[in-house]
Design a protein around this motif. Structure first.
Motif, PDB file in Angstrom:
ATOM      1  N   UNK A 269       0.846  -1.184   0.000  1.00 46.42           N
ATOM      2  CA  UNK A 269       0.000   0.000   0.000  1.00 46.42           C
ATOM      3  C   UNK A 269       0.886   1.240   0.000  1.00 46.42           C
ATOM      4  N   UNK A 270       0.325   2.343  -0.421  1.00 46.16           N
ATOM      5  CA  UNK A 270       1.105   3.556  -0.540  1.00 46.16           C
ATOM      6  C   UNK A 270       1.111   4.294   0.782  1.00 46.16           C
ATOM      7  N   UNK A 271       2.049   5.215   0.954  1.00 52.48           N
ATOM      8  CA  UNK A 271       2.066   6.073   2.115  1.00 52.48           C
ATOM      9  C   UNK A 271       0.791   6.875   2.143  1.00 52.48           C
ATOM     10  N   UNK A 272       0.058   6.815   3.249  1.00 54.95           N
ATOM     11  CA  UNK A 272      -1.150   7.611   3.359  1.00 54.95           C
ATOM     12  C   UNK A 272      -2.280   7.056   2.518  1.00 54.95           C
ATOM     13  N   UNK A 273      -2.912   6.019   2.994  1.00 59.28           N
ATOM     14  CA  UNK A 273      -4.073   5.475   2.289  1.00 59.28           C
ATOM     15  C   UNK A 273      -5.271   5.519   3.208  1.00 59.28           C
ATOM     16  N   UNK A 274      -6.355   6.109   2.718  1.00 57.52           N
ATOM     17  CA  UNK A 274      -7.551   6.223   3.534  1.00 57.52           C
ATOM     18  C   UNK A 274      -8.514   5.088   3.218  1.00 57.52           C
ATOM     19  N   UNK A 275      -9.289   4.755   4.220  1.00 51.12           N
ATOM     20  CA  UNK A 275     -10.437   3.893   3.957  1.00 51.12           C
ATOM     21  C   UNK A 275     -11.561   4.289   4.882  1.00 51.12           C
ATOM     22  N   UNK A 276     -12.809   4.160   4.483  1.00 49.73           N
ATOM     23  CA  UNK A 276     -13.189   3.639   3.179  1.00 49.73           C
ATOM     24  C   UNK A 276     -12.946   4.661   2.079  1.00 49.73           C
ATOM     25  N   UNK A 277     -13.082   4.256   0.832  1.00 54.01           N
ATOM     26  CA  UNK A 277     -12.949   5.192  -0.270  1.00 54.01           C
ATOM     27  C   UNK A 277     -14.150   6.118  -0.329  1.00 54.01           C
ATOM     28  N   UNK A 278     -15.304   5.584   0.066  1.00 48.96           N
ATOM     29  CA  UNK A 278     -16.521   6.387   0.075  1.00 48.96           C
ATOM     30  C   UNK A 278     -17.356   5.986   1.280  1.00 48.96           C
TER      31      UNK A 278
ATOM     32  N   UNK B 237      -0.297   4.328   6.881  1.00 46.13           N
ATOM     33  CA  UNK B 237       0.917   4.788   6.216  1.00 46.13           C
ATOM     34  C   UNK B 237       2.025   3.777   6.465  1.00 46.13           C
ATOM     35  N   UNK B 238       3.128   3.950   5.770  1.00 45.98           N
ATOM     36  CA  UNK B 238       4.142   2.897   5.788  1.00 45.98           C
ATOM     37  C   UNK B 238       5.399   3.256   6.564  1.00 45.98           C
ATOM     38  N   UNK B 239       5.844   4.511   6.453  1.00 53.25           N
ATOM     39  CA  UNK B 239       7.134   4.863   7.048  1.00 53.25           C
ATOM     40  C   UNK B 239       6.924   5.727   8.285  1.00 53.25           C
ATOM     41  N   UNK B 240       7.971   5.907   9.050  1.00 51.48           N
ATOM     42  CA  UNK B 240       7.910   6.772  10.237  1.00 51.48           C
ATOM     43  C   UNK B 240       7.610   8.204   9.810  1.00 51.48           C
ATOM     44  N   UNK B 241       6.874   8.889  10.649  1.00 54.80           N
ATOM     45  CA  UNK B 241       6.447  10.240  10.311  1.00 54.80           C
ATOM     46  C   UNK B 241       6.818  11.225  11.396  1.00 54.80           C
ATOM     47  N   UNK B 242       6.850  12.489  11.029  1.00 55.21           N
ATOM     48  CA  UNK B 242       6.979  13.565  12.003  1.00 55.21           C
ATOM     49  C   UNK B 242       5.590  13.998  12.457  1.00 55.21           C
ATOM     50  N   UNK B 243       4.693  14.145  11.512  1.00 57.59           N
ATOM     51  CA  UNK B 243       3.316  14.441  11.868  1.00 57.59           C
ATOM     52  C   UNK B 243       2.382  13.946  10.771  1.00 57.59           C
TER      53      UNK B 243
ATOM     54  N   UNK C 280     -12.035  13.796   2.231  1.00 62.56           N
ATOM     55  CA  UNK C 280     -11.113  13.977   3.354  1.00 62.56           C
ATOM     56  C   UNK C 280      -9.835  13.214   3.063  1.00 62.56           C
ATOM     57  N   UNK C 281      -8.723  13.904   3.252  1.00 65.32           N
ATOM     58  CA  UNK C 281      -7.418  13.338   2.946  1.00 65.32           C
ATOM     59  C   UNK C 281      -6.528  13.368   4.174  1.00 65.32           C
ATOM     60  N   UNK C 282      -5.767  12.296   4.337  1.00 63.38           N
ATOM     61  CA  UNK C 282      -4.685  12.373   5.306  1.00 63.38           C
ATOM     62  C   UNK C 282      -3.389  12.639   4.533  1.00 63.38           C
ATOM     63  N   UNK C 283      -2.468  13.285   5.187  1.00 59.27           N
ATOM     64  CA  UNK C 283      -1.188  13.618   4.567  1.00 59.27           C
ATOM     65  C   UNK C 283      -0.095  13.442   5.610  1.00 59.27           C
ATOM     66  N   UNK C 284       0.975  12.805   5.221  1.00 62.57           N
ATOM     67  CA  UNK C 284       2.064  12.562   6.158  1.00 62.57           C
ATOM     68  C   UNK C 284       3.251  13.473   5.856  1.00 62.57           C
ATOM     69  N   UNK C 285       3.861  13.915   6.921  1.00 63.58           N
ATOM     70  CA  UNK C 285       5.048  14.755   6.863  1.00 63.58           C
ATOM     71  C   UNK C 285       6.165  13.951   7.513  1.00 63.58           C
ATOM     72  N   UNK C 286       7.193  13.653   6.739  1.00 62.38           N
ATOM     73  CA  UNK C 286       8.172  12.685   7.223  1.00 62.38           C
ATOM     74  C   UNK C 286       9.267  13.296   8.094  1.00 62.38           C
TER      75      UNK C 286
END
Lengths: 113, 112
Positions: free
Chosen positions: A1-10, A25-31, A87-93
């Motif tokens: 899966x990609x970094x930052x994947x939301x579910x459900x899609x709808x 998400x997959x990797x360690x994040x800062x926020x 609605x989107x989640x976003x990761x800051x590494x």
């Protein structure tokens, strides 16, 4: 899966119900940040949760972060028709750097009156 | 409340033409970004800019793209020779602390 994947899609719920969206998400994040986008418009920042935080509230929004599971959830309580949006989640590494956010594909939330 | 502004809101151009997308970030912000969103897809990071230079760029941001902060208020994205696949919504963001990014309303670019 990609970094930052939301579910459900709808997600479609009745007005007044609570809506829960998840992000992995997959990797360690800062926020991790949550944004809302109304159709064809810009993204509106909702809330930022840091890697050392577990829960954060802002009005009717509640965000949790579980770094051991690399997941976050966004809860909207007492939903309103105006909450209809994507609605989107976003990761800051990295901390303190001008690095880009990595967005997921989003959850499309429909609140039915 | 201060906002990021972008002009134009819509731009239609012919393939191969140069386009410049303009942004006015929030005035006391120090970090500037461009993202794009192809219709129906997720928002993708292009480039970040701090202290008058590029801080980070994605693999999308190839030699056809460039950014500039020509004065104390504007931040521009130039696409030198547009391709059909450059059609997207382009968002400019700014941040005061390098964390919370505030999005502009976007410029919808259509390449014919």
């Amino acid at each position: 899966s990609q970094q930052g994947e939301e579910d459900p899609q709808a997600l479609s719920i009745q007005e007044g119900e609570n809506a829960t969206m998840n992000c992995s998400y997959k990797t360690s994040i800062n926020n991790l940040q949550w944004y809302r986008q109304n159709s064809g418009r810009g993204l509106v920042h909702l809330i930022l949760i840091r890697s050392n935080e577990r829960e954060k509230h802002s009005g009717r929004l509640r965000v949790t972060l579980d770094t051991s599971k690399k997941s976050s959830s966004l809860l909207i309580t007492a939903s309103r028709a105006a909450d209809t949006a994507s609605y989107f989640c976003a990761t800051d590494l990295r901390r303190g750097g001008a690095d880009g956010l990595t967005f997921g594909k989003g959850t499309h939330l429909i609140i039915q009156p | 409340e201060p906002e990021v502004t972008q002009t134009p809101s819509h731009q239609v151009t012919q393939m191969g033409q140069e386009v410049i997308l303009r942004c006015v970030p929030i005035s006391n912000h120090l970090y500037f970004y461009w993202y794009r969103q192809i219709l129906g897809q997720k928002v993708e990071f292009l480039v970040s800019f701090y202290n008058n230079e590029i801080s980070e760029k994605s693999e999308i941001f190839d030699d056809q793209f460039s950014v500039e902060r020509p004065d104390g208020s504007n931040f521009t994205l130039k696409i030198r020779s547009t391709k059909l696949e450059d059609s997207a919504m382009y968002f400019c963001n700014s941040a005061s602390d390098g964390e919370t990014q505030y999005f502009g309303p976007g410029t919808r670019l259509l390449v014919l």
